[in-house]
Enzyme design. Structure first.
Site, PDB file in Angstrom:
ATOM      1  N   LYS A  13       0.837  -1.211   0.000  1.00 18.00           N
ATOM      2  CA  LYS A  13       0.000   0.000   0.000  1.00 18.00           C
ATOM      3  C   LYS A  13       0.874   1.265   0.000  1.00 18.00           C
ATOM      4  O   LYS A  13       0.609   2.195  -0.752  1.00 18.00           O
ATOM      5  CB  LYS A  13      -0.904   0.035   1.245  1.00 18.00           C
ATOM      6  CG  LYS A  13      -1.855  -1.137   1.357  1.00 18.00           C
ATOM      7  CD  LYS A  13      -2.799  -0.970   2.538  1.00 18.00           C
ATOM      8  CE  LYS A  13      -2.109  -1.034   3.896  1.00 18.00           C
ATOM      9  NZ  LYS A  13      -1.597  -2.371   4.269  1.00 18.00           N
ATOM     10  N   ARG A  87      -9.527   0.594   8.773  1.00 17.08           N
ATOM     11  CA  ARG A  87      -8.964  -0.729   9.045  1.00 17.08           C
ATOM     12  C   ARG A  87      -9.973  -1.641   9.727  1.00 17.08           C
ATOM     13  O   ARG A  87      -9.662  -2.765  10.073  1.00 17.08           O
ATOM     14  CB  ARG A  87      -7.745  -0.570   9.938  1.00 17.08           C
ATOM     15  CG  ARG A  87      -6.423  -0.653   9.131  1.00 17.08           C
ATOM     16  CD  ARG A  87      -5.392  -1.040  10.054  1.00 17.08           C
ATOM     17  NE  ARG A  87      -4.078  -1.406   9.745  1.00 17.08           N
ATOM     18  CZ  ARG A  87      -3.114  -0.726   9.188  1.00 17.08           C
ATOM     19  NH1 ARG A  87      -3.322   0.418   8.661  1.00 17.08           N
ATOM     20  NH2 ARG A  87      -1.913  -1.221   9.129  1.00 17.08           N
ATOM     21  N   ARG A 126      11.627  -6.174   4.894  1.00 13.68           N
ATOM     22  CA  ARG A 126      11.428  -4.749   4.587  1.00 13.68           C
ATOM     23  C   ARG A 126      12.356  -3.878   5.428  1.00 13.68           C
ATOM     24  O   ARG A 126      12.566  -4.120   6.609  1.00 13.68           O
ATOM     25  CB  ARG A 126       9.976  -4.375   4.881  1.00 13.68           C
ATOM     26  CG  ARG A 126       9.680  -2.899   4.631  1.00 13.68           C
ATOM     27  CD  ARG A 126       8.221  -2.637   4.466  1.00 13.68           C
ATOM     28  NE  ARG A 126       7.481  -2.733   5.712  1.00 13.68           N
ATOM     29  CZ  ARG A 126       6.158  -2.516   5.790  1.00 13.68           C
ATOM     30  NH1 ARG A 126       5.472  -2.229   4.705  1.00 13.68           N
ATOM     31  NH2 ARG A 126       5.549  -2.617   6.942  1.00 13.68           N
ATOM     32  N   ARG A 159      11.676  -1.431  10.625  1.00 16.19           N
ATOM     33  CA  ARG A 159      10.630  -0.893  11.490  1.00 16.19           C
ATOM     34  C   ARG A 159      10.467  -1.806  12.695  1.00 16.19           C
ATOM     35  O   ARG A 159      10.460  -3.023  12.530  1.00 16.19           O
ATOM     36  CB  ARG A 159       9.292  -0.868  10.721  1.00 16.19           C
ATOM     37  CG  ARG A 159       8.945   0.478  10.150  1.00 16.19           C
ATOM     38  CD  ARG A 159       7.770   0.422   9.230  1.00 16.19           C
ATOM     39  NE  ARG A 159       6.553  -0.131   9.803  1.00 16.19           N
ATOM     40  CZ  ARG A 159       5.374  -0.142   9.190  1.00 16.19           C
ATOM     41  NH1 ARG A 159       5.263   0.370   7.986  1.00 16.19           N
ATOM     42  NH2 ARG A 159       4.318  -0.661   9.760  1.00 16.19           N
ATOM     43  N   ARG A 170       0.087  -8.469  13.775  1.00 19.32           N
ATOM     44  CA  ARG A 170      -0.497  -7.567  12.757  1.00 19.32           C
ATOM     45  C   ARG A 170      -1.312  -8.355  11.731  1.00 19.32           C
ATOM     46  O   ARG A 170      -2.374  -7.922  11.308  1.00 19.32           O
ATOM     47  CB  ARG A 170       0.612  -6.776  12.074  1.00 19.32           C
ATOM     48  CG  ARG A 170       1.207  -5.723  12.997  1.00 19.32           C
ATOM     49  CD  ARG A 170       2.503  -5.153  12.436  1.00 19.32           C
ATOM     50  NE  ARG A 170       2.318  -4.474  11.177  1.00 19.32           N
ATOM     51  CZ  ARG A 170       3.289  -4.321  10.278  1.00 19.32           C
ATOM     52  NH1 ARG A 170       4.491  -4.810  10.510  1.00 19.32           N
ATOM     53  NH2 ARG A 170       3.052  -3.679   9.168  1.00 19.32           N
TER      54      ARG A 170
HETATM   55  P1  AMP Z   1       0.865   0.635   8.706  1.00 19.45           P
HETATM   56  O1  AMP Z   1       2.018   1.563   8.481  1.00 19.45           O
HETATM   57  O2  AMP Z   1      -0.336   1.002   7.886  1.00 19.45           O
HETATM   58  O3  AMP Z   1       1.261  -0.798   8.586  1.00 19.45           O
HETATM   59  O4  AMP Z   1       0.403   0.841  10.229  1.00 19.45           O
HETATM   60  C1  AMP Z   1       1.292   0.608  11.305  1.00 19.45           C
HETATM   61  C2  AMP Z   1       0.541   0.570  12.606  1.00 19.45           C
HETATM   62  O5  AMP Z   1      -0.129   1.820  12.845  1.00 19.45           O
HETATM   63  C3  AMP Z   1      -0.567  -0.472  12.706  1.00 19.45           C
HETATM   64  O6  AMP Z   1      -0.076  -1.761  13.055  1.00 19.45           O
HETATM   65  C4  AMP Z   1      -1.434   0.126  13.834  1.00 19.45           C
HETATM   66  O7  AMP Z   1      -0.826  -0.044  15.100  1.00 19.45           O
HETATM   67  C5  AMP Z   1      -1.368   1.624  13.500  1.00 19.45           C
HETATM   68  N1  AMP Z   1      -2.453   2.001  12.552  1.00 19.45           N
HETATM   69  C6  AMP Z   1      -2.300   2.424  11.272  1.00 19.45           C
HETATM   70  N2  AMP Z   1      -3.487   2.692  10.706  1.00 19.45           N
HETATM   71  C7  AMP Z   1      -4.427   2.429  11.647  1.00 19.45           C
HETATM   72  C8  AMP Z   1      -5.847   2.488  11.671  1.00 19.45           C
HETATM   73  N3  AMP Z   1      -6.566   2.862  10.595  1.00 19.45           N
HETATM   74  N4  AMP Z   1      -6.475   2.141  12.821  1.00 19.45           N
HETATM   75  C9  AMP Z   1      -5.786   1.774  13.922  1.00 19.45           C
HETATM   76  N5  AMP Z   1      -4.452   1.658  13.951  1.00 19.45           N
HETATM   77  C10 AMP Z   1      -3.755   1.989  12.836  1.00 19.45           C
END
Ligand code: AMP
Length: 215
Positions: A13, A87, A126, A159, A170
């Protein structure tokens, strides 16, 4: 053209959003990036979110929805890509209300499909530049010089939530909370599923074809 881009962690994404904003001039709204920036800057939001990100769990809806509302209010007419939001179904319903109130609409929901068996390898390999956020992969897209970003020379790190135990949480969170959004958006339309395997250029080509824009 306003888009929602969703899919499992590691589906690409962030990479696809970066290509879309670079080539089509859209504004990326990545809740994950916003949380990471808040953590880095040690803001109140960052303090609230940190524990959830570290554990691979979703930040509570009230915090996340408030954050997205702030960004939507600040668009100044620019097209947007929602990357990583919504999400879960609660967030999707809240988004619908927000968009209605702001007289905005999503033109297409794009689901990036990548088989579960590929995600773990994508995520554990990654790496990301701490300065500019460019993403790499130790096998498929390594940096020229180890640990140094090709774009800005910044440090390239893993990360904290890309460690295997957190990744498992996750992926589980994705299965339980985010995957049901497929049916939600399929029913709402317009919705498209894109094969997220192959090179980032191949995936980008599929997306632009599906949303019918030339990049
Ligand atoms: P991402 O970079 O999209 O993989 O998001 C990393 C982390 O941010 C996720 O594992 C959640 O802890 C938090 N996060 C990101 N987007 C959301 C969302 N829409 N709702 C809740 N937590 C989020």
């Amino acid at each position: 053209m306003n888009l929602i881009l969703f899919g499992p962690p590691g589906a690409g994404k962030g990479t696809q959003s970066a290509l879309l904003i670079e080539r089509l001039g859209m504004r990326q709204i990545s809740t994950g990036d916003l949380f990471r920036a808040a953590i880095k800057n040690q803001t109140k939001l960052g303090q609230e979110a940190k524990g959830y990100l570290d554990a691979g769990k979703l930040v509570p809806d009230s915090i996340t929805i408030g954050l997205v509302e702030e960004v939507l209010l600040d668009l100044n007419g620019k097209s947007f890509i929602l990357d990583g939001f919504p999400r879960n179904v609660t967030q999707a319903e809240a988004l619908e209300q927000l968009l209605k109130a702001l007289k905005l609409k999503v033109d297409k929901s794009v689901f990036l499909e990548v088989p579960m068996s590929m995600l773990l390898g994508r995520l554990t390999g990654r790496r990301v530049c701490k300065n500019c956020g460019t993403t790499y992969h130790i096998e498929s897209k390594p940096t020229h010089k180890e640990g140094v970003c090709d774009v800005c020379g910044g440090p390239v790190i893993q990360r904290p939530d890309d460690k295997e135990d957190v990744i498992r949480t996750r992926l589980e969170t994705y299965e339980n909370s985010t995957r049901p959004l497929k049916d939600y958006y399929k029913a709402k339309g317009p919705y498209v599923e894109i094969d997220g395997t192959g090179t980032s250029e191949q995936v980008f080509e599929r997306i632009t074809r599906a949303i019918q824009v030339k990049a």
